[in-house]
Design a protein around this motif. Structure first.
Motif, PDB file in Angstrom:
ATOM      1  N   ASP A 627     -17.024  14.590  20.498  1.00 33.63           N
ATOM      2  CA  ASP A 627     -16.726  14.914  19.107  1.00 33.63           C
ATOM      3  C   ASP A 627     -17.924  14.456  18.287  1.00 33.63           C
ATOM      4  OD1 ASP A 627     -15.905  14.958  16.458  1.00 33.63           O
ATOM      5  OD2 ASP A 627     -13.806  14.586  16.980  1.00 33.63           O
ATOM      6  N   THR A 628     -18.738  15.393  17.861  1.00 34.80           N
ATOM      7  CA  THR A 628     -19.994  15.022  17.207  1.00 34.80           C
ATOM      8  C   THR A 628     -19.771  14.542  15.773  1.00 34.80           C
ATOM      9  OG1 THR A 628     -20.330  17.338  16.606  1.00 34.80           O
ATOM     10  CG2 THR A 628     -21.406  16.562  18.608  1.00 34.80           C
ATOM     11  N   GLY A 629     -18.533  14.623  15.315  1.00 35.99           N
ATOM     12  CA  GLY A 629     -18.246  14.113  13.973  1.00 35.99           C
ATOM     13  C   GLY A 629     -17.732  12.688  13.978  1.00 35.99           C
ATOM     14  N   THR A 630     -17.276  12.223  15.136  1.00 34.80           N
ATOM     15  CA  THR A 630     -16.689  10.876  15.198  1.00 34.80           C
ATOM     16  C   THR A 630     -17.302  10.003  16.296  1.00 34.80           C
ATOM     17  OG1 THR A 630     -14.984  11.500  16.812  1.00 34.80           O
ATOM     18  CG2 THR A 630     -14.446  11.805  14.470  1.00 34.80           C
ATOM     19  N   GLY A 631     -18.019  10.623  17.226  1.00 37.03           N
ATOM     20  CA  GLY A 631     -18.592   9.869  18.337  1.00 37.03           C
ATOM     21  C   GLY A 631     -17.650   9.660  19.502  1.00 37.03           C
ATOM     22  N   GLN A 632     -16.477  10.260  19.424  1.00 37.91           N
ATOM     23  CA  GLN A 632     -15.546  10.097  20.542  1.00 37.91           C
ATOM     24  C   GLN A 632     -15.972  10.957  21.734  1.00 37.91           C
ATOM     25  OE1 GLN A 632     -12.258  10.926  17.848  1.00 37.91           O
ATOM     26  NE2 GLN A 632     -11.087   9.329  18.876  1.00 37.91           N
ATOM     27  N   VAL A 633     -15.911  10.351  22.913  1.00 36.27           N
ATOM     28  CA  VAL A 633     -16.265  11.073  24.132  1.00 36.27           C
ATOM     29  C   VAL A 633     -15.049  11.107  25.038  1.00 36.27           C
ATOM     30  CG1 VAL A 633     -17.703  11.090  26.210  1.00 36.27           C
ATOM     31  CG2 VAL A 633     -18.670  10.337  24.030  1.00 36.27           C
ATOM     32  N   LYS A 634     -14.757  12.270  25.525  1.00 34.01           N
ATOM     33  CA  LYS A 634     -13.658  12.402  26.462  1.00 34.01           C
ATOM     34  C   LYS A 634     -14.242  12.945  27.766  1.00 34.01           C
ATOM     35  CE  LYS A 634      -8.965  14.085  25.915  1.00 34.01           C
ATOM     36  NZ  LYS A 634      -8.126  14.857  25.006  1.00 34.01           N
ATOM     37  N   MET A 670     -16.732   2.208  27.050  1.00 34.13           N
ATOM     38  CA  MET A 670     -16.010   1.305  26.146  1.00 34.13           C
ATOM     39  C   MET A 670     -16.098  -0.184  26.445  1.00 34.13           C
ATOM     40  SD  MET A 670     -12.167   2.348  27.356  1.00 34.13           S
ATOM     41  CE  MET A 670     -12.487   4.083  27.593  1.00 34.13           C
ATOM     42  N   ASP A 695      -7.247   7.952  29.488  1.00 35.76           N
ATOM     43  CA  ASP A 695      -8.700   8.106  29.455  1.00 35.76           C
ATOM     44  C   ASP A 695      -9.261   8.589  30.787  1.00 35.76           C
ATOM     45  OD1 ASP A 695      -9.401   6.858  26.741  1.00 35.76           O
ATOM     46  OD2 ASP A 695      -8.076   5.371  27.646  1.00 35.76           O
ATOM     47  N   LEU A 749     -18.408   4.632  20.324  1.00 33.31           N
ATOM     48  CA  LEU A 749     -18.340   5.492  19.136  1.00 33.31           C
ATOM     49  C   LEU A 749     -19.632   5.428  18.317  1.00 33.31           C
ATOM     50  CD1 LEU A 749     -14.807   4.443  17.799  1.00 33.31           C
ATOM     51  CD2 LEU A 749     -15.374   6.594  18.956  1.00 33.31           C
ATOM     52  N   LEU A 753     -22.316   8.418  17.744  1.00 35.80           N
ATOM     53  CA  LEU A 753     -22.383   9.039  16.412  1.00 35.80           C
ATOM     54  C   LEU A 753     -23.690   8.727  15.683  1.00 35.80           C
ATOM     55  CD1 LEU A 753     -20.819  10.799  14.390  1.00 35.80           C
ATOM     56  CD2 LEU A 753     -20.024   8.703  13.308  1.00 35.80           C
TER      57      LEU A 753
ATOM     58  N   GLN B 191      -8.041   6.570  24.288  1.00 35.81           N
ATOM     59  CA  GLN B 191      -7.014   7.563  23.986  1.00 35.81           C
ATOM     60  C   GLN B 191      -5.635   6.956  23.715  1.00 35.81           C
ATOM     61  OE1 GLN B 191      -7.964  10.892  24.048  1.00 35.81           O
ATOM     62  NE2 GLN B 191     -10.024  10.275  24.608  1.00 35.81           N
ATOM     63  N   TYR B 268     -21.359   3.080  10.763  1.00 35.80           N
ATOM     64  CA  TYR B 268     -20.490   3.989  11.517  1.00 35.80           C
ATOM     65  C   TYR B 268     -19.392   4.578  10.640  1.00 35.80           C
ATOM     66  CZ  TYR B 268     -16.980   5.915  14.553  1.00 35.80           C
ATOM     67  OH  TYR B 268     -16.085   6.778  15.117  1.00 35.80           O
ATOM     68  N   THR B 275     -16.383  12.616   8.054  1.00 35.60           N
ATOM     69  CA  THR B 275     -15.869  13.631   8.990  1.00 35.60           C
ATOM     70  C   THR B 275     -14.365  13.829   8.786  1.00 35.60           C
ATOM     71  OG1 THR B 275     -17.536  13.137  10.658  1.00 35.60           O
ATOM     72  CG2 THR B 275     -15.505  14.173  11.428  1.00 35.60           C
ATOM     73  N   ARG B 279     -12.723  17.255   7.613  1.00 34.22           N
ATOM     74  CA  ARG B 279     -11.796  17.990   8.486  1.00 34.22           C
ATOM     75  C   ARG B 279     -10.430  18.179   7.826  1.00 34.22           C
ATOM     76  NH1 ARG B 279     -13.397  15.424  14.369  1.00 34.22           N
ATOM     77  NH2 ARG B 279     -15.417  16.479  14.430  1.00 34.22           N
TER      78      ARG B 279
END
Ligand SMILES: Cc1cc2nc3c(=O)[nH]c(=O)nc-3n(C[C@H](O)[C@H](O)[C@H](O)COP(=O)(O)OP(=O)(O)OC[C@H]3O[C@@H](n4cnc5c(N)ncnc54)[C@H](O)[C@@H]3O)c2cc1C
Lengths: 762, 292
Positions: A627-634, A670, A695, A749, A753, B191, B268, B275, B279
């Protein structure tokens, strides 16, 4: 070999039922009559002079039996390689986990309250918390009695890098860093020491990963004979390399107090105590320089790897040695110069953790290969195929790989096919419009099986057939949760044609089983499997001889389905009947098996030789969504193909792959000690985050089998190779997704980001 | 060590509970998911208390009740109950989403909405939606009942406007107007079982394409979740489709820094909050467009 009954089958774990029904006892479950509860008071500062220790109030607290300091310990130092770890700190504390006072009381509560009454006067000193600082010639010394902070330096020289770089069309220089990793075993350390029990000075029960290493330490500290120290392993709630020196020190402390009071002493760490005191995976700073022709042929690689050893040497010399051998990755490089160092600092000490020196170098070197491919305008897999080891290749140590199958192409192809790499790579290489971008990244590795040139590599086992035909196995290698009891039972069951319900693998007991080295280095299936197979073979020969005479049979005798058969398939007798008849005829139905690993060699000056007798190969490919808007990687999917030689138990092998992948996801994304200036801020799992079930990606565990001539039934390793690839694969996938490369872990994150880490601590 | 003389009380009626509270100094226990953690971590957690009062057997505050004007959510309603409630999902989607984002299944099964708000962490996930929906907290003591806006109720991290003799019994939420929309977004480090790094609860009322009402409440962005009134004022009354989501995101980030100043986490949180706002507005535009 084709007609295997036990081996190469996904047999149910022999200890599964006891564990899922709660019958299995763990270290903290043990209770002994008259038992005391031990507790340690640790330093408040990472580096401080201990000016005064006043234990009088603690001693006076109701229920307290004993309060002790370093002065009361017969021999205060121990260590597997260099004996400079202290049971308790005396004049100064040199890292935040150093214990200063220990005590034992009638109850846990009394021990905890008394611990608060210990008064320690400190003079806080400015410590060194960065190995790049501590390596400087004028740096203050961490360890008394040394003339520099260097723990070890492993050089490797092959060819001439200057010539190699001169031949290159493209040279890349990059720096990488990796961070502390906590083992995060579910069960914190637990030990109970019973004094003067069963002919020994002390019996030590607990969550001990390496019973012989712990025995060495306790015997050394007590100044006692090895025969007087007995270590009995309990069920383990995870270890991952992490229950060695910290358990040794805990056992030594409890042993000293048990002897002093002549009462059993139990010590169990809280999670916070565990995270603060226990050793971690080494953080590394890595500098890489690589040269390649425009066709993508590697010409030279120059590497400097600096590992943070923390306050003690612990296993730094060996951990960094493994880094040397894997630093160039599984690639043919004609000119190599590698320097790998470990330095003391006033940080948490670092030691064995699943992967042992390879995850940092794999992360750096496989991230670098990806970037090199990009710079050369090649696909990542193509650059690797151009350079990777094949049958007969020479490694950076100039070892010729010809005594086993070099299967990099096979693992790469199988992983690629499973995850549909080519198509996804093409798709994700195109411009992606949404804010959630996908990427796919791969990493490959080769890894030496067992200890290699670190140390002597031998294992012994005992197969004891009882007069009713049931079988007891002993071996010095330990069930740490990896499934070793089951695998060993399968090997012996296969040899003797006996089903697993008739076989019992005893817990490791140092006074019974032969010293077998440590349960480390993904060596147990290979080493212990060979030793027990030998022992089983000896017993089998004895039984054949007996059967021929006793029952008048000729020709080959086949052991299967709990019975003995003639080669024409006629049943001779049940296995149990043969055992009984043999026993009552005075035949000895037990045997030792001793296995010494094949020959290896190593030149300390040049890093040339045969560091390992055989290797395993693996490829992991990660598919991620960023997610390039939040830095979350799945991490969405992971294909993991590993050549294990032969899977003694395929379900167990897959379990190891799943576990290794999940661990690597945690390390990559993480896990974070919240480390600053010698302090650990994340001391429990609310802040030291590891992956949850949600995760975990979909993992395709692909078992590749190319039997090794020296392995039991061809088996090699699986435990550690599974955890060394994920970091680079995920990093490479993120780079493809976002177009931005990262050089440092974790890819949290903030890093993803805004390109850098942030910390509350500044 | 815990004081062994503490009494443990269990009430089955609110009346009984407030009476006990009038006579004793008691620490309230709901699902215990914050309580137990604090008990372990804080030496003085129960200092000065006569005992513990367990609210978990008071059935009358475990209900979600719909009236003509509003919906009343009992303080002992669990996050699981909220996630499972069709009523909440229909009227207050953002609240259902926030409850679903809390902890893990076992935590949601125990933890209550009352506990979440009374604990009053900056990262309490249901707090933003309750403020956005203009909820009121109902407090009872032996002396009577009073209500307070949820936005007023939480004073400072871990500090609320409740008195020692009071129990929070419920939240009252006005029923959604015609053209009401809501959403909740949360960023965590993983998650599940993830403390909110930053979140955003939005409630809007759209009338013929115009923003008639808007409440924007980020979580973990400010010490106490609060409506971002500058940004709200900026867009209230405007044609939704004419709003530039990106610009709103940037303004929201500025508003946050205006409240908190530059902190270690700002580099951050600034782009991340931008964002979430961007959104939220974009999704609102799309949703409204889809609804014709
Ligand atoms: C593993 C884990 C994960 C978590 N994840 C999240 C998360 O993702 N998001 C999040 O927001 N929270 C999270 N939490 C925190 C916690 O679960 C919530 O805040 C929860 O809603 C608290 O409710 P409870 O019923 O357990 O309250 P309790 O712990 O019982 O009480 C909390 C506080 O509120 C007071 N209190 C409770 N009820 C009342 C009442 N009716 N009147 C007056 N005072 C009252 C108590 O005295 C106490 O001080 C997590 C906690 C844990 C342990």
């Amino acid at each position: 070999m084709n007609d295997l009954k036990q081996v190469n089958k996904s047999k149910k774990r022999v200890d599964a039922k006891a564990k899922v029904t709660g019958k299995a006892k763990f270290g903290a479950d043990l209770k002994f009559a008259n038992m005391l509860y031990g507790k340690v008071v640790r330093t408040k500062y990472p580096y401080a002079k201990i000016k005064n220790v006043d234990i009088s109030k603690a001693e006076a607290y109701p229920g307290v039996e004993v309060v002790m300091t370093a002065k009361d310990i017969p021999n205060n130092t121990f260590g597997v390689i260099i004996q400079n770890q202290r049971v308790l700190a005396e004049d100064e504390a040199i890292y935040i986990g150093d214990g200063i006072v220990m005590l034992a009381a009638e109850s846990k509560e009394a021990a905890e309250e008394a611990a608060k009454l210990v008064e320690i006067e400190y003079e806080e000193l400015k410590g060194i918390h960065d190995p790049l600082e501590s390596r400087k010639p004028d740096a203050q010394l961490v360890m008394e009695g040394t003339d520099s902070n260097q723990v070890v330096h492993h050089p490797l020289r092959k060819g001439d890098v200057e010539t190699g770089f001169a031949e290159a069309d493209l040279i890349l220089e990059r720096e990488y860093s990796t961070h502390y990793i906590e083992h995060a075993y579910l069960e914190p350390e637990a030990v109970t020491v019973v004094p003067n029990e069963r002919q020994t000075l002390v019996s030590v029960y607990g969550s001990v990963q390496n019973p012989y290493a712990t025995r060495d330490a306790v015997a050394r500290v007590l100044e006692a004979d090895l025969s007087q120290v007995r270590i009995i392993q309990d069920n383990m709630g995870g270890s991952f390399g992490g229950k060695d020196e910290n358990i040794s020190s805990m056992a030594a402390r409890a042993a000293v107090m048990a002897l002093e009071t002549d009462r059993p002493v139990q010590m169990v760490n809280s999670r916070e105590e565990s995270i603060i005191e226990s050793y971690k995976r080494h953080p590394y700073n890595l500098k890489y320089k690589v040269g390649a022709t425009k066709e993508g042929k590697l010409t030279a690689m120059e590497i400097e790897a600096v590992a943070d050893s923390g306050a003690y040497a612990c296993q730094t010399p060996f951990v960094t040695w493994r880094s040397v051998v894997q630093a160039t990755g599984p690639y043919e490089v004609p000119n190599v110069k590698t320097d790998t160092y470990g330095f003391y600092t006033n940080n948490p000490y670092t030691g064995a953790m699943r992967g042992y020196g390879s995850p940092p170098t794999c992360f750096a070197q496989e991230s670098l290969m990806d970037e090199l491919a990009e710079e050369l305008g090649m696909k990542p897999d193509q650059l690797r195929e151009k350079n990777m080891y094949r049958q007969g290749s020479h490694t950076a140590s100039n070892q010729k790989l010809d005594n086993h199958t070099v299967s990099l192409q096979e693992v790469l192809d199988k992983a690629k096919e499973s995850i549909n790499y080519d198509k996804k790579y093409e798709e994700y290489s195109k411009e992606q419009t949404g804010e959630k971008k996908r990427g796919i990244g791969l990493a490959i590795s080769y890894r030496g099986v067992s200890l290699g040139a670190e140390a002597i590599d031998t294992t012994g086992g005992i197969v004891a057939v009882q007069k009713d035909g049931s079988i007891i196995l002993y071996c010095g290698l330990a069930e740490n949760g990896q499934g070793l009891r089951t695998v060993f039972s399968q090997v012996v069951g296969e040899e003797l044609g006996v089903n697993l319900d008739r076989i019992t693998y005893m817990e490791a007991d140092t006074s019974v089983a032969p010293e077998s080295g440590s349960t480390v280095a993904s060596r147990s299936t290979f080493m212990g499997g060979n030793a027990l197979k030998k022992a089983a073979k000896n017993v089998k020969e004895t039984m054949i001889e007996f059967a021929k005479e006793e029952y008048g049979v000729e020709g080959e005798i086949i052991f299967k389905d709990n019975a003995l058969y003639t080669d024409s398939g006629k049943k001779i007798e049940d296995f149990s009947k043969v055992a009984s008849d043999a026993f009552h005829s005075g035949v000895f139905l037990s045997s030792y098996g001793w296995y010494k690993a094949p020959k290896i060699s190593w030149d300390e000056e040049t890093g040339q030789g045969r560091p390992y007798f055989t290797y395993v190969y693996g490829c992991q490919i990660a598919e991620v969504e960023v997610d390039t808007g939040t830095g979350q990687v799945k991490v969405l999917n992971m294909a993991a193909a590993h050549d294990v030689g032969k899977a003694i138990n395929p379900a167990n092998v897959r379990g190891q792959i799943y576990g290794g992948v999940v661990m690597a996801v945690g390390h990559a994304l993480m896990e974070d000690l919240g480390f600053s200036d010698g302090f650990i801020n994340h001391t429990n799992f609310d802040e030291y985050l590891i992956p949850t079930a949600k995760d975990i990606p979909d993992i395709d565990a692909i078992i590749v089998e190319n039997p090794d001539p020296a392995g039991p039934y061809g088996a090699k390793s699986i435990g550690e190779p599974t955890v060394e690839l994920g970091g680079a694969a995920i990093n490479n996938a993120i780079a493809l997704a976002t177009g931005e490369r990262h050089y440092d872990l974790p890819l949290n994150l903030e890093r993803v980001l805004i390109g850098r880490d942030l910390s509350r601590e500044g | 060590m815990m004081n062994k003389d503490l009494k443990f009380y269990k009430a089955t009626k609110v009346d009984e509970a407030v009476k006990l509270l009038a006579d004793n100094k008691l620490k309230l226990l709901a699902g215990g998911t914050d309580f137990m953690v604090d008990l372990r971590n804080e030496e003085d957690f129960l200092n000065g208390y006569d005992g513990i009062l367990d609210l978990s057997h008071i059935d009358e505050i475990k209900k979600i009740i719909e009236n003509d004007e509003h919906v009343e959510i009992g303080a002992m309603v669990t996050h699981r109950d909220i996630v499972d409630s069709d009523l909440i999902k229909e009227y207050y989607p953002a609240l259902a989403q926030s409850a679903g984002a809390i902890g893990s299944t076992p935590i949601r099964n125990r933890a209550t909405i009352g506990g979440n708000i009374c604990n009053a962490a900056a990262c309490a996930d249901t707090l933003g939606p309750l403020i956005a929906f203009e909820g009121r907290a109902v407090l009872k003591s032996a002396n009577g009942t009073r209500t307070m806006d949820v936005s007023e109720f939480v004073k400072w991290p871990y500090e609320t406007g409740i008195n020692e003799d009071e129990i929070l019994v419920s939240f009252i939420l006005p029923k959604p107007e015609e053209g009401a929309y809501s959403s909740f977004q949360k960023i965590g480090r993983r998650q599940a079982l993830a403390i909110t790094r930053i979140s955003l609860a939005v409630k809007a009322v759209i009338e013929s394409g115009v923003i008639k009402e808007i409440n924007l409440v980020p979580g973990s962005a400010t010490p106490v979740p609060t409506t971002f009134s500058k940004v709200e004022a900026e867009i209230k009354g405007k044609q939704l489709s004419e709003i530039d989501p990106k610009e709103i995101g940037e303004k929201a980030a500025e508003e946050m820094i205006g409240i908190t100043g530059e902190r270690w986490s700002t580099p951050y949180k600034k782009p991340a909050l931008a964002t979430l706002f961007r959104r939220a507005i974009k999704n609102l535009q799309e949703e409204v467009a889809n609804n014709g």
